[in-house]
Design an enzyme around this catalytic site. Structure first.
Site, PDB file in Angstrom:
ATOM      1  N   ARG A 135      16.654  -6.156  10.447  1.00 16.84           N
ATOM      2  CA  ARG A 135      16.050  -6.464  11.687  1.00 16.84           C
ATOM      3  C   ARG A 135      14.482  -7.081  11.049  1.00 16.84           C
ATOM      4  O   ARG A 135      14.000  -6.441  10.506  1.00 16.84           O
ATOM      5  CB  ARG A 135      15.374  -5.153  12.513  1.00 16.84           C
ATOM      6  CG  ARG A 135      16.691  -5.116  13.235  1.00 16.84           C
ATOM      7  CD  ARG A 135      15.828  -3.459  14.797  1.00 16.84           C
ATOM      8  NE  ARG A 135      15.505  -4.215  15.686  1.00 16.84           N
ATOM      9  CZ  ARG A 135      14.013  -3.696  15.348  1.00 16.84           C
ATOM     10  NH1 ARG A 135      13.777  -2.385  15.305  1.00 16.84           N
ATOM     11  NH2 ARG A 135      13.356  -3.845  16.811  1.00 16.84           N
ATOM     12  N   LYS A 200      14.532   6.795   7.802  1.00 18.43           N
ATOM     13  CA  LYS A 200      15.515   5.865   7.494  1.00 18.43           C
ATOM     14  C   LYS A 200      17.869   5.890   7.310  1.00 18.43           C
ATOM     15  O   LYS A 200      17.103   6.671   6.066  1.00 18.43           O
ATOM     16  CB  LYS A 200      15.242   4.689   7.624  1.00 18.43           C
ATOM     17  CG  LYS A 200      15.816   3.088   7.984  1.00 18.43           C
ATOM     18  CD  LYS A 200      15.858   2.466   9.440  1.00 18.43           C
ATOM     19  CE  LYS A 200      16.554   2.097   9.304  1.00 18.43           C
ATOM     20  NZ  LYS A 200      15.809   0.108  10.456  1.00 18.43           N
ATOM     21  N   ARG A 334       5.585   2.641  15.777  1.00 16.80           N
ATOM     22  CA  ARG A 334       5.473   3.671  15.038  1.00 16.80           C
ATOM     23  C   ARG A 334       4.803   4.858  15.281  1.00 16.80           C
ATOM     24  O   ARG A 334       3.756   4.323  16.315  1.00 16.80           O
ATOM     25  CB  ARG A 334       3.911   3.037  13.484  1.00 16.80           C
ATOM     26  CG  ARG A 334       4.442   2.733  12.671  1.00 16.80           C
ATOM     27  CD  ARG A 334       3.366   1.900  11.728  1.00 16.80           C
ATOM     28  NE  ARG A 334       4.946   0.740  11.315  1.00 16.80           N
ATOM     29  CZ  ARG A 334       4.340   0.076  10.614  1.00 16.80           C
ATOM     30  NH1 ARG A 334       3.417   0.138   9.990  1.00 16.80           N
ATOM     31  NH2 ARG A 334       5.111  -1.218  10.555  1.00 16.80           N
TER      32      ARG A 334
HETATM   33  C1  BTN Z   1      18.005  -2.609  10.584  1.00 16.48           C
HETATM   34  O1  BTN Z   1      16.951  -3.067   9.673  1.00 16.48           O
HETATM   35  O2  BTN Z   1      17.598  -1.517  11.091  1.00 16.48           O
HETATM   36  C2  BTN Z   1      19.170  -3.263  10.904  1.00 16.48           C
HETATM   37  C3  BTN Z   1      19.992  -2.731   9.454  1.00 16.48           C
HETATM   38  C4  BTN Z   1      21.109  -3.836   9.871  1.00 16.48           C
HETATM   39  C5  BTN Z   1      22.397  -3.569   8.130  1.00 16.48           C
HETATM   40  C6  BTN Z   1      23.788  -4.087   8.515  1.00 16.48           C
HETATM   41  S1  BTN Z   1      25.104  -3.859   6.953  1.00 16.48           S
HETATM   42  C7  BTN Z   1      25.834  -4.565   8.048  1.00 16.48           C
HETATM   43  C8  BTN Z   1      25.310  -5.479   9.003  1.00 16.48           C
HETATM   44  N1  BTN Z   1      25.108  -7.035   8.274  1.00 16.48           N
HETATM   45  C9  BTN Z   1      24.019  -7.000   8.088  1.00 16.48           C
HETATM   46  O3  BTN Z   1      23.889  -8.389   7.218  1.00 16.48           O
HETATM   47  N2  BTN Z   1      22.935  -6.552   8.582  1.00 16.48           N
HETATM   48  C10 BTN Z   1      23.958  -6.068   8.953  1.00 16.48           C
END
Ligand code: BTN
Length: 337
Positions: A135, A200, A334
């Site tokens: 994100r 996380k 946060r």
């Molecule tokens: C975040 O930032 O919290 C979201 C992370 C999402 C990661 C997943 S891994 C599978 C899918 N492919 C990606 O490129 N991103 C999501």
């Protein structure tokens, strides 16, 4: 339908290496001769491939008279096992598993599948992502065969408005799947960060394709840290954890299978009934409720008390007795220290 991994559906740096990785995955010694026979290549060619494994984060030991072994054994994903777990958990379903060794991003693959006309339930998993997305424009650190990276495609006929709260519902699905391995201390941070004791553990990225006011498709991308090497984890700009630090004997296939089943169940229910049936479950895992928080809205910072979520899944902030709702756009929340 399940597509198992072959060297022909791998790409990038891993072309030609996957069969060797599979042979070496148990961490035992194998002679160059044996590996060459199995792969039908010369011993010199085996040695060349062994050297390439290092660049994938899979260092090998080579001992004269014994052969080669991976420094650390790895557990590869297995499409047949995943399919079995999904069948056992869901009974009848339309989930289609497409397992890859290495991709840029599983979300990209699922978005391509949406453009190519694939139906709801198409799901891509990969052992490694070269450009995993998080994100807020962040990268998602995605080393080979350590974590879980998956993306499920779902079609929604009624456009973007019908998707309100979907990302929260998926957060609940991920927590439910992880709780099956007896983890405690899981919590959600709005909208859907999965935290374990405040660090996380998993992230969710929803991306849309199509007409925002009509027929559209959503790709639900989920990444779970299972056994993140410290050397890769240094690139993560926030406190993080992985399942390996909290559980002994993590079965990556079992966890991925449970995730697939819970996400499928949850998105199916969401597409029939919207967010409301998922709301109380989200509240149960709300890790910030009642806490003093700061939210970043572009350049602006607001401080107040986290007051749960609305019926549409918006974040509720109590600023000196005045309740404000935030949804849709990207705010980041946060805890105040
Ligand atoms: C975040 O930032 O919290 C979201 C992370 C999402 C990661 C997943 S891994 C599978 C899918 N492919 C990606 O490129 N991103 C999501």
């Amino acid at each position: 339908m399940t597509k198992n991994m072959t060297d022909s559906n791998t790409n990038g740096h891993i072309v030609g290496l996957y069969p060797l990785i599979k042979l070496l995955s148990d961490g035992r010694f194998y002679s160059g001769e044996h590996l060459g026979e199995q792969l039908q290549i010369s011993r010199a060619a085996v040695w060349k491939k062994i050297r390439k494994l290092e660049s994938l984060g899979l260092p090998c030991h080579s001992v004269r008279g014994k052969g080669y072994r991976l420094e650390n054994s790895i557990q590869l994903l297995d499409a047949a096992r995943l399919a079995q777990i999904v069948d056992d958990e869901l009974g009848e379903h339309n989930l289609e598993i497409d397992l890859r060794a290495q991709v840029d991003s599983t979300n990209d693959l699922a978005l391509d599948a949406a453009r190519g006309g694939q139906s709801s339930g198409y799901t891509c998993l990969a052992e490694q992502q070269l450009s995993g997305r998080g994100r807020l424009g962040r990268n998602w650190v995605s080393p080979f065969a350590r974590n879980i990276y998956l993306s499920m495609l779902w079609r929604f006929p009624a456009g973007a408005r019908s998707l309100e709260g979907l990302s929260l519902a998926i957060g609940v699905a991920v927590v439910r799947a992880l709780e099956k391995s007896s983890l405690s201390g899981l919590a959600l941070k709005w909208p859907n960060d999965v935290l374990l004791n405040g660090e996380k553990l998993a992230g969710i990225l929803l991306e849309m394709h199509g007409d925002s006011s009509g027929q559209c498709s959503v790709v639900i991308g989920v990444g779970v840290n299972v056994d993140m090497p410290q050397s890769a984890g240094v690139a993560i700009a926030q406190p993080w954890t992985d399942l390996g630090r909290h559980l002994s004997n993590v079965d990556r296939n079992k966890i991925a299978g449970s995730l697939l089943a819970e996400i499928y169940r949850s998105v199916q229910m969401f597409s029939e009934s919207g967010f409301l049936p998922h709301k109380s479950a989200w509240e149960k895992y709300d890790g910030f409720f009642g806490e003093r928080v700061s939210i970043l809205l572009g350049e602006k910072e607001l401080i107040g008390r986290a007051a749960g979520i609305s019926d549409r899944g918006e974040f509720c902030l109590d600023i000196d007795g005045e309740l404000r709702h935030f949804g849709g756009g990207e705010i980041s929340v946060r805890k105040c220290l």
